[in-house]
Design an enzyme around this catalytic site. Structure first.
Site, PDB file in Angstrom:
ATOM      1  N   LEU A 141       0.881  -1.160   0.000  1.00  0.00           N
ATOM      2  CA  LEU A 141       0.000   0.000   0.000  1.00  0.00           C
ATOM      3  C   LEU A 141       0.922   1.214   0.000  1.00  0.00           C
ATOM      4  O   LEU A 141       1.775   1.344   0.869  1.00  0.00           O
ATOM      5  CB  LEU A 141      -0.917   0.002   1.231  1.00  0.00           C
ATOM      6  N   ASP A 142       0.781   2.066  -1.013  1.00  0.00           N
ATOM      7  CA  ASP A 142       1.671   3.217  -1.143  1.00  0.00           C
ATOM      8  C   ASP A 142       1.699   4.055   0.130  1.00  0.00           C
ATOM      9  O   ASP A 142       0.696   4.149   0.851  1.00  0.00           O
ATOM     10  CB  ASP A 142       1.223   4.112  -2.300  1.00  0.00           C
ATOM     11  N   LYS A 143       2.822   4.692   0.348  1.00  0.00           N
ATOM     12  CA  LYS A 143       3.000   5.540   1.529  1.00  0.00           C
ATOM     13  C   LYS A 143       1.882   6.572   1.667  1.00  0.00           C
ATOM     14  O   LYS A 143       1.353   6.787   2.756  1.00  0.00           O
ATOM     15  CB  LYS A 143       4.355   6.256   1.430  1.00  0.00           C
ATOM     16  N   THR A 145      -1.152   6.480   0.378  1.00  0.00           N
ATOM     17  CA  THR A 145      -2.502   5.921   0.318  1.00  0.00           C
ATOM     18  C   THR A 145      -2.934   5.477   1.710  1.00  0.00           C
ATOM     19  O   THR A 145      -2.180   4.832   2.431  1.00  0.00           O
ATOM     20  CB  THR A 145      -2.554   4.715  -0.651  1.00  0.00           C
TER      21      THR A 145
END
Length: 305
Positions: A141-143, A145
């Site tokens: 999970l992107d930083k 997001t």
């Protein structure tokens, strides 16, 4: 080196090139393909292509490969304060014997890098919840997001959950607020996304099902269900159709909207999967900044709490 390996269950159905990078080192893709072509890497004594998927029990033989992996700067562990640990524990949605589900805040990485920085793995490694074990990251999970994120409590659960994600048996739903009015209300984006591994250009298939929840001339609220899991997939696809996500500083049309949002308006809203015929569904409440932008852009979300 001449070495032989037997594939275990955790690598079942994995591409041979990915297995090489995970188990031997960060070998360039072109070099792996050359070794496969010349027979320096064989599966069950046979030549295969880089796209070949290995199975549990397969024998991998490696002959006379001269490869020295570059030594990367050692990752520095983040040492969280009691307050940081507590604030992240407060975001937990579910805590059971096998895994923890939390509503990840935006701006925090899943894992640490070469510089000391705040990340979930190091934070929860110091939490009483993981006493006697350690947190295992099972997906990305992107930083920037926010939303539903899962960490396993033991190796067996980590292997199982990782396999479910890899086999696309975990169904993810994201919410995004993007710029402008999306032309179609529903549909599927089936794209070829480009990324670079060093100097090598890679083209990856990316598929996402989308549905517009609400829209006007200024903005659109979308429900996004990615079928594939490419890096920055949703952000790239919305940028490609001309409706980038608010707060995205990487995939943006111009500098005209710079500073309009400091947060990326992309939220992992729900995750569904099944283990031993038992259904698991987890949803994460929207961040306050997300709800604030919905209100200012006059967009409604029926499940808003």
């Amino acid at each position: 080196m001449n070495k032989s390996y037997i594939v275990d269950s955790t690598c079942n159905d994995m591409r041979i090139d990915r297995w090489m990078r995970l188990n031997i080192g960060k070998i360039p893709q072109g070099l792996i393909e050359k070794y496969l072509r010349t027979g320096k890497i064989k599966i069950n004594k046979k030549k295969v292509k880089s796209s070949h998927k290995i199975k549990k029990g397969d024998q991998i033989n490696i002959f006379n490969i001269e490869f020295k992996e570059r030594v990367e700067q050692k990752k520095i562990k983040f040492l969280p304060t009691k307050e940081i640990i507590k604030s992240n524990e407060d975001q937990i949605i579910d805590d059971n014997d096998n895994f923890v589900v939390l509503n990840k805040a935006a701006g925090i990485s899943v894992q640490g890098g070469t510089k000391s920085k705040k990340n979930l793995v190091d934070i929860f490694a110091k939490s009483e919840i993981f006493k006697g074990t350690k947190p295992y990251s099972v997906h990305r999970l992107d930083k920037d997001t926010s939303g539903v994120f899962i960490m396993a409590k033991n190796r067996e659960s980590a292997q199982l959950l990782t396999s479910l994600f890899r086999l696309r048996k975990v169904h993810k739903t994201y919410l995004a607020i993007c710029q402008g009015e999306i032309s179609k209300n529903t549909g599927v984006w089936d794209d070829d996304l480009i990324r670079y591994d060093g100097d090598k250009k890679l083209v990856e298939k990316a598929k996402t099902i989308f549905k517009v929840i609400d829209k006007n001339s200024e903005a659109s609220l979308l429900e996004l269900k990615p079928i594939t899991g490419r890096k920055h997939q949703l952000r790239k696809q919305l940028f490609a159709v001309g409706n980038p996500i608010f707060g995205d500083t990487k995939y943006k049309l111009s500098k005209s909207d710079k500073g309009i949002n400091k947060n990326l308006m992309l939220h992992s809203y729900q995750i569904k999967f099944k283990i031993n015929d038992m259904k698991h569904t987890y949803s994460a409440l929207l961040p306050e900044y997300f709800k604030k932008l919905l209100k200012s852009k006059r967009l409604s979300f029926s499940n808003l709490k």
